[in-house]
Design an enzyme around this catalytic site. Structure first.
Site, PDB file in Angstrom:
ATOM      1  N   ILE A 103       0.832  -1.189   0.000  1.00  0.00           N
ATOM      2  CA  ILE A 103       0.000   0.000   0.000  1.00  0.00           C
ATOM      3  C   ILE A 103       0.874   1.248   0.000  1.00  0.00           C
ATOM      4  CG2 ILE A 103      -0.231  -0.081   2.534  1.00  0.00           C
ATOM      5  CD1 ILE A 103      -3.127   1.004   2.165  1.00  0.00           C
ATOM      6  N   CYS A 104       0.399   2.283  -0.659  1.00  0.00           N
ATOM      7  CA  CYS A 104       1.033   3.602  -0.662  1.00  0.00           C
ATOM      8  C   CYS A 104       2.482   3.543  -1.149  1.00  0.00           C
ATOM      9  CB  CYS A 104       0.931   4.221   0.732  1.00  0.00           C
ATOM     10  SG  CYS A 104       1.438   5.949   0.827  1.00  0.00           S
ATOM     11  N   GLY A 105       3.412   4.066  -0.359  1.00  0.00           N
ATOM     12  CA  GLY A 105       4.813   4.134  -0.778  1.00  0.00           C
ATOM     13  C   GLY A 105       5.421   2.790  -1.097  1.00  0.00           C
TER      14      GLY A 105
END
Length: 200
Positions: A103-105
């Protein structure tokens, strides 16, 4: 699924809010969640300033001992190669047929590792992943969360959708995932009764 141990990667600056729904509800479903850090016994500090002492070092983690590897986002994914060993481990998991959820970065880390070049995926934003120089821009999907085989990806604002995809991949909450999602994503009060109804 015979293996019920889920491994959560932990490292400095990890985004606290991104994996809590998934890990808490997997634990409620009977999974064991173990944390994996860079170095044995060395605490990491989250974005909120919480200190976590990992259960085991990354070097000891083997795909065959796991049902899933979860990679949360962290500022350090965009600050050099310190977390490259985690994305290399994700490659080993995927090569072994063991799912990975990022998720995300962490999706940017996977992009740098080349793991998004040939898989449908999402992330924080298409331009964020494009900045990595990866070759998978044509497989980017504007969606809350995306599952392509053994890989799950999501953006930072979608921890509930991220958890839903994880549950689906692991077979958790069969028959109740829709109610769970409507409760935590849509605040649907009717979903609470559905989620907590006893099986007939």
């Amino acid at each position: 699924m015979t293996n019920t141990t889920v491994h959560l990667a932990v490292y400095d600056t990890l985004a606290d809010w991104e994996t809590g729904h998934a890990t808490a509800w997997l634990a409620r479903a009977g999974f064991t969640v173990r944390t994996v850090g860079p170095v044995a016994g060395e605490p990491v500090t989250t974005l909120a300033g919480l200190r976590i002492v990992p259960d085991l070092p990354l070097g000891d983690l083997r795909p065959e001992d796991s049902a899933l590897l979860i990679l949360p986002g962290a500022d350090t994914y965009d600050e050099g190669d310190a977390l490259a060993p985690f994305t290399a481990k994700a490659r080993a998991f995927l090569d072994a047929g063991v799912p990975v959820a990022a998720i995300c970065g962490a999706t940017a880390g996977l992009a740098r590792e080349g793991l998004l070049d040939d898989r449908a995926h999402t992330g924080a934003a298409s331009f964020h992943l494009a900045a990595t120089g990866y070759r998978g821009a044509g497989r980017y999907v504007e969606a809350d969360a995306v599952t392509d085989g053994d890989l799950i990806t999501a953006g930072p604002t979608e921890p509930v959708a991220f958890a839903r995809e994880i549950f689906a991949r692991l077979g958790a909450y069969e028959g109740k995932r829709d109610a769970w999602y409507r409760l935590f994503h849509d605040s649907d009060p009717a979903a609470f009764a559905e989620l907590n109804a006893r099986e007939a």
